[in-house]
Design a protein around this motif. Structure first.
Motif, PDB file in Angstrom:
ATOM      1  N   ALA A 193      58.194  92.287 -38.878  1.00  0.00           N
ATOM      2  CA  ALA A 193      59.253  92.770 -40.679  1.00  0.00           C
ATOM      3  C   ALA A 193      60.222  91.821 -41.025  1.00  0.00           C
ATOM      4  O   ALA A 193      60.661  90.880 -40.710  1.00  0.00           O
ATOM      5  N   LYS A 194      60.465  92.250 -42.407  1.00  0.00           N
ATOM      6  CA  LYS A 194      61.463  91.509 -43.449  1.00  0.00           C
ATOM      7  C   LYS A 194      62.603  91.645 -42.947  1.00  0.00           C
ATOM      8  O   LYS A 194      63.195  92.899 -43.005  1.00  0.00           O
ATOM      9  N   VAL A 195      63.952  91.326 -42.040  1.00  0.00           N
ATOM     10  CA  VAL A 195      65.169  91.258 -41.644  1.00  0.00           C
ATOM     11  C   VAL A 195      65.885  90.950 -42.661  1.00  0.00           C
ATOM     12  O   VAL A 195      65.547  89.487 -43.445  1.00  0.00           O
ATOM     13  N   LEU A 196      67.142  91.955 -43.535  1.00  0.00           N
ATOM     14  CA  LEU A 196      67.997  90.696 -43.868  1.00  0.00           C
ATOM     15  C   LEU A 196      69.075  91.279 -43.018  1.00  0.00           C
ATOM     16  O   LEU A 196      70.173  92.687 -42.933  1.00  0.00           O
ATOM     17  N   LEU A 197      70.032  89.888 -42.874  1.00  0.00           N
ATOM     18  CA  LEU A 197      70.559  89.921 -42.058  1.00  0.00           C
ATOM     19  C   LEU A 197      72.097  89.928 -42.635  1.00  0.00           C
ATOM     20  O   LEU A 197      72.451  88.779 -43.480  1.00  0.00           O
ATOM     21  N   LEU A 198      73.090  90.677 -42.439  1.00  0.00           N
ATOM     22  CA  LEU A 198      74.354  90.596 -43.354  1.00  0.00           C
ATOM     23  C   LEU A 198      75.615  89.882 -42.377  1.00  0.00           C
ATOM     24  O   LEU A 198      76.199  90.543 -41.796  1.00  0.00           O
ATOM     25  N   GLY A 199      75.832  88.772 -42.917  1.00  0.00           N
ATOM     26  CA  GLY A 199      76.919  88.617 -42.417  1.00  0.00           C
ATOM     27  C   GLY A 199      76.965  86.446 -41.458  1.00  0.00           C
ATOM     28  O   GLY A 199      75.508  86.687 -41.878  1.00  0.00           O
ATOM     29  N   ALA A 200      77.477  86.023 -41.788  1.00  0.00           N
ATOM     30  CA  ALA A 200      77.338  84.630 -40.584  1.00  0.00           C
ATOM     31  C   ALA A 200      78.672  83.415 -39.825  1.00  0.00           C
ATOM     32  O   ALA A 200      78.517  82.882 -39.700  1.00  0.00           O
ATOM     33  N   GLY A 201      79.282  85.422 -39.553  1.00  0.00           N
ATOM     34  CA  GLY A 201      79.818  85.254 -38.124  1.00  0.00           C
ATOM     35  C   GLY A 201      79.358  84.982 -36.698  1.00  0.00           C
ATOM     36  O   GLY A 201      78.241  84.552 -36.522  1.00  0.00           O
ATOM     37  N   GLU A 202      80.182  85.498 -35.311  1.00  0.00           N
ATOM     38  CA  GLU A 202      80.466  85.118 -34.190  1.00  0.00           C
ATOM     39  C   GLU A 202      79.391  85.787 -33.758  1.00  0.00           C
ATOM     40  O   GLU A 202      77.509  85.797 -33.459  1.00  0.00           O
ATOM     41  N   ILE A 203      79.110  86.985 -34.552  1.00  0.00           N
ATOM     42  CA  ILE A 203      78.110  88.173 -33.631  1.00  0.00           C
ATOM     43  C   ILE A 203      76.268  87.948 -35.354  1.00  0.00           C
ATOM     44  O   ILE A 203      75.083  88.024 -34.532  1.00  0.00           O
ATOM     45  N   ALA A 204      76.515  88.058 -35.325  1.00  0.00           N
ATOM     46  CA  ALA A 204      75.513  87.247 -36.698  1.00  0.00           C
ATOM     47  C   ALA A 204      74.634  86.327 -35.728  1.00  0.00           C
ATOM     48  O   ALA A 204      73.707  86.001 -36.182  1.00  0.00           O
ATOM     49  N   LYS A 205      75.556  84.782 -35.709  1.00  0.00           N
ATOM     50  CA  LYS A 205      75.214  83.664 -35.024  1.00  0.00           C
ATOM     51  C   LYS A 205      74.230  84.073 -33.645  1.00  0.00           C
ATOM     52  O   LYS A 205      73.362  83.629 -33.718  1.00  0.00           O
TER      53      LYS A 205
ATOM     54  N   LYS B 101      65.159 102.850 -55.249  1.00  0.00           N
ATOM     55  CA  LYS B 101      63.440 102.752 -55.050  1.00  0.00           C
ATOM     56  C   LYS B 101      62.840 103.661 -54.785  1.00  0.00           C
ATOM     57  O   LYS B 101      63.385 103.744 -53.076  1.00  0.00           O
ATOM     58  N   ALA B 102      61.961 103.906 -54.534  1.00  0.00           N
ATOM     59  CA  ALA B 102      60.756 104.454 -53.519  1.00  0.00           C
ATOM     60  C   ALA B 102      60.385 104.389 -52.609  1.00  0.00           C
ATOM     61  O   ALA B 102      61.309 104.474 -51.186  1.00  0.00           O
ATOM     62  N   HIS B 103      60.713 102.735 -52.208  1.00  0.00           N
ATOM     63  CA  HIS B 103      60.566 101.908 -51.220  1.00  0.00           C
ATOM     64  C   HIS B 103      61.605 101.752 -50.525  1.00  0.00           C
ATOM     65  O   HIS B 103      62.905 101.056 -51.809  1.00  0.00           O
ATOM     66  N   PHE B 104      62.385 101.430 -49.449  1.00  0.00           N
ATOM     67  CA  PHE B 104      63.820 101.047 -49.380  1.00  0.00           C
ATOM     68  C   PHE B 104      63.636 100.481 -48.083  1.00  0.00           C
ATOM     69  O   PHE B 104      62.860 101.374 -47.076  1.00  0.00           O
ATOM     70  N   PRO B 105      65.051  99.882 -47.023  1.00  0.00           N
ATOM     71  CA  PRO B 105      64.234  99.538 -45.241  1.00  0.00           C
ATOM     72  C   PRO B 105      64.592 101.288 -44.980  1.00  0.00           C
ATOM     73  O   PRO B 105      65.651 102.057 -45.316  1.00  0.00           O
ATOM     74  N   LYS B 106      64.207 101.242 -43.819  1.00  0.00           N
ATOM     75  CA  LYS B 106      63.870 102.218 -43.328  1.00  0.00           C
ATOM     76  C   LYS B 106      64.819 102.239 -41.893  1.00  0.00           C
ATOM     77  O   LYS B 106      65.093 103.416 -41.028  1.00  0.00           O
ATOM     78  N   VAL B 107      65.204 101.162 -41.356  1.00  0.00           N
ATOM     79  CA  VAL B 107      65.659 100.687 -40.133  1.00  0.00           C
ATOM     80  C   VAL B 107      67.440 100.183 -40.840  1.00  0.00           C
ATOM     81  O   VAL B 107      67.351  99.231 -41.034  1.00  0.00           O
ATOM     82  N   LEU B 108      68.231 100.779 -40.378  1.00  0.00           N
ATOM     83  CA  LEU B 108      69.760  99.832 -40.889  1.00  0.00           C
ATOM     84  C   LEU B 108      70.830 100.292 -39.051  1.00  0.00           C
ATOM     85  O   LEU B 108      70.231 101.125 -38.616  1.00  0.00           O
TER      86      LEU B 108
ATOM     87  N   ASP C 130      63.074  95.237 -50.707  1.00  0.00           N
ATOM     88  CA  ASP C 130      62.390  94.091 -50.595  1.00  0.00           C
ATOM     89  C   ASP C 130      61.939  93.937 -48.520  1.00  0.00           C
ATOM     90  O   ASP C 130      61.081  93.792 -47.707  1.00  0.00           O
ATOM     91  N   PHE C 131      64.034  94.694 -47.837  1.00  0.00           N
ATOM     92  CA  PHE C 131      63.513  94.241 -46.960  1.00  0.00           C
ATOM     93  C   PHE C 131      63.064  96.156 -45.836  1.00  0.00           C
ATOM     94  O   PHE C 131      63.327  97.096 -46.436  1.00  0.00           O
ATOM     95  N   GLU C 132      62.545  95.685 -44.919  1.00  0.00           N
ATOM     96  CA  GLU C 132      62.536  96.936 -44.370  1.00  0.00           C
ATOM     97  C   GLU C 132      63.416  97.367 -42.922  1.00  0.00           C
ATOM     98  O   GLU C 132      63.207  98.299 -42.455  1.00  0.00           O
ATOM     99  N   VAL C 133      64.151  95.986 -42.114  1.00  0.00           N
ATOM    100  CA  VAL C 133      66.004  96.494 -41.652  1.00  0.00           C
ATOM    101  C   VAL C 133      66.219  95.233 -42.461  1.00  0.00           C
ATOM    102  O   VAL C 133      66.656  94.419 -42.790  1.00  0.00           O
ATOM    103  N   ILE C 134      67.902  96.501 -42.211  1.00  0.00           N
ATOM    104  CA  ILE C 134      68.887  95.877 -42.636  1.00  0.00           C
ATOM    105  C   ILE C 134      69.596  95.642 -41.039  1.00  0.00           C
ATOM    106  O   ILE C 134      69.858  96.470 -39.717  1.00  0.00           O
ATOM    107  N   ILE C 135      70.214  94.772 -41.494  1.00  0.00           N
ATOM    108  CA  ILE C 135      71.564  94.500 -40.042  1.00  0.00           C
ATOM    109  C   ILE C 135      72.760  93.972 -40.207  1.00  0.00           C
ATOM    110  O   ILE C 135      72.464  92.770 -40.908  1.00  0.00           O
TER     111      ILE C 135
END
Length: 425
Positions: A205-217, A286-293, A265-270
């Protein structure tokens, strides 16, 4: 060229009301204030969540305070806790300061308050070892505690008492890791988020990760270890996103301003960014959007209408643990071992802490003897080498020191209080 969106919070100056001044000599005590997932849901916890800038601002207001000798503010997704050392300042005083600073009201029954040194020290050790984590034995909490402690230390808000306390806290964690199986079966919420993603959509899956702090690391660490190749990281400070993306060759980064453009473009947003309502309905045009957040942030960063929620799987940190069953057998079985270690480290700290009045009196008496000898020598125009004076003082102190330390602790502390009155120390 697109303008980069900045999500940096603007901190308005806050005037904190003065805390009570010291009126008499009493023993410093360590106190705890806690708002955690055990008593408050994610929405309430979000009200008392402190950003990095707010932590800095709040702590700085106590740097010149006469009574608050030490102050550590721990603010994570699962808890906001204040550890402080004072003589006369109460937990109620400090709660008022926190709520005034944040401009919120929270019901007192949601707050855990500890005002005895022994119970506070024990609680801090239990938190740092993961006994009170949402995921039992969460390894991430020790780094969060260390970061909070080091920030306070850098600002001059750590006394000798807190320095000694946190040495024992970190030692308790190290012993827990080396001597028990408690941390072997434990996982962090970051691990659970990645594991849940893998089970739902697979590691392709294509994943978009929001953030770059300790949790993101932490999330990136597990994404890499579980074989996720298509990961893009977006952060309000693009340099941090770039640094995190370098951990794996196939990972990329994205400016915040371009998230809406590429969102579908992403299937997953974290999300690990505590910006309220960062992701809203208009991202799903859009018709297609991430299904897992998966929302790991506090306050919640994903806010969707009921119609959108029905079309996606939205999981926050409170429901994450319920959705994934983790085998906790090893951790559960080792809890008693951890409590034994904490008991041992706590006993060492309390023995040191309770002997402080004796040591402080002996230090004052030493200085009194030394000053008296030096004064008399000057009066009669005599001189003695510094080492000789120290030797004389050591001989004079030997008897009272042995006597005080041979008493049981309550008796010796009571004797010290009387002696302090006699000598006017």
């Amino acid at each position: 060229m697109k303008t980069k969106v900045s999500f940096k919070r603007i901190l308005m100056p806050v005037t904190l009301s003065p805390l009570p001044k010291m009126t008499h000599q009493t023993m410093q005590s360590i106190k705890v204030i806690s708002l955690s997932y055990k008593t408050a849901d994610v929405a309430v916890r979000g009200q008392l969540q402190f950003s990095e800038e707010e932590v800095q601002s709040f702590l700085s207001s106590f740097q010149a305070h006469e009574d608050v000798k030490s102050l550590v503010l721990l603010s994570t997704c699962n808890r906001t806790e204040l550890y402080f050392e004072s003589e006369t300042t109460t937990a109620k005083d400090m709660i008022e300061q926190m709520l005034t600073f944040k401009g919120v009201w929270i019901s007192g029954h949601l707050l855990k308050i500890i005002e005895s040194t022994h119970e506070s020290a024990q609680y801090i050790m239990e938190v740092a070892t993961g006994l009170h984590s949402m995921v039992l034995g969460d390894k991430q909490i020790i780094q969060q505690v260390k970061s909070a402690y080091l920030q306070s230390q850098s600002m001059g808000l750590v006394s000798g008492v807190f320095e000694r306390l946190f040495q024992q806290v970190f030692r308790a964690f190290k012993r827990t890791s080396n001597e028990t199986a408690f941390l072997r079966g434990s996982q962090s919420t970051s691990y659970l988020a990645v594991e849940h993603t893998r089970r739902l959509v697979g590691k392709q899956a294509k994943v978009l990760l929001l953030g770059a702090g300790e949790i993101a690391k932490d999330v990136v660490k597990y994404l890499v270890s579980q074989g996720f190749e298509n990961v893009v990281i977006a952060n309000r400070t693009i340099e941090k996103a770039q640094t995190l993306a370098k951990l794996k060759e196939s990972y990329c980064y994205l400016p915040f301003s371009e998230i809406p453009q590429y969102f579908s473009d992403f299937e997953v947003i974290i999300s690990s960014i505590g910006v309220k309502d960062l992701i809203q309905d208009y991202f799903f045009t859009k018709a297609h959007f991430p299904k897992v957040l998966i929302d790991l942030a506090v306050p919640a960063s994903i806010s969707l209408s009921d119609s959108i929620r029905q079309a996606v799987q939205l999981i926050n940190i409170d429901t994450l643990v319920e959705k994934i069953q983790v085998n906790k057998a090893e951790s559960q079985a080792a809890v008693s071992d951890v409590q034994t270690i904490i008991g041992q480290e706590l006993a060492q700290f309390m023995k040191w802490h309770d002997s402080l009045p004796i040591n402080q009196f002996l230090a004052s008496l030493k200085q009194h003897y030394k000053s008296t000898i030096q004064e008399k020598l000057q009066q009669y125009h005599q001189e003695l080498p510094e080492g000789v004076i120290d030797s004389i003082v050591a001989s004079l102190l030997k008897t009272p020191a042995v006597s005080l330390k041979s008493m049981n602790l309550p008796e010796s502390v009571s004797s010290v209080q009387q002696l302090n009155n006699i000598y006017h120390f």
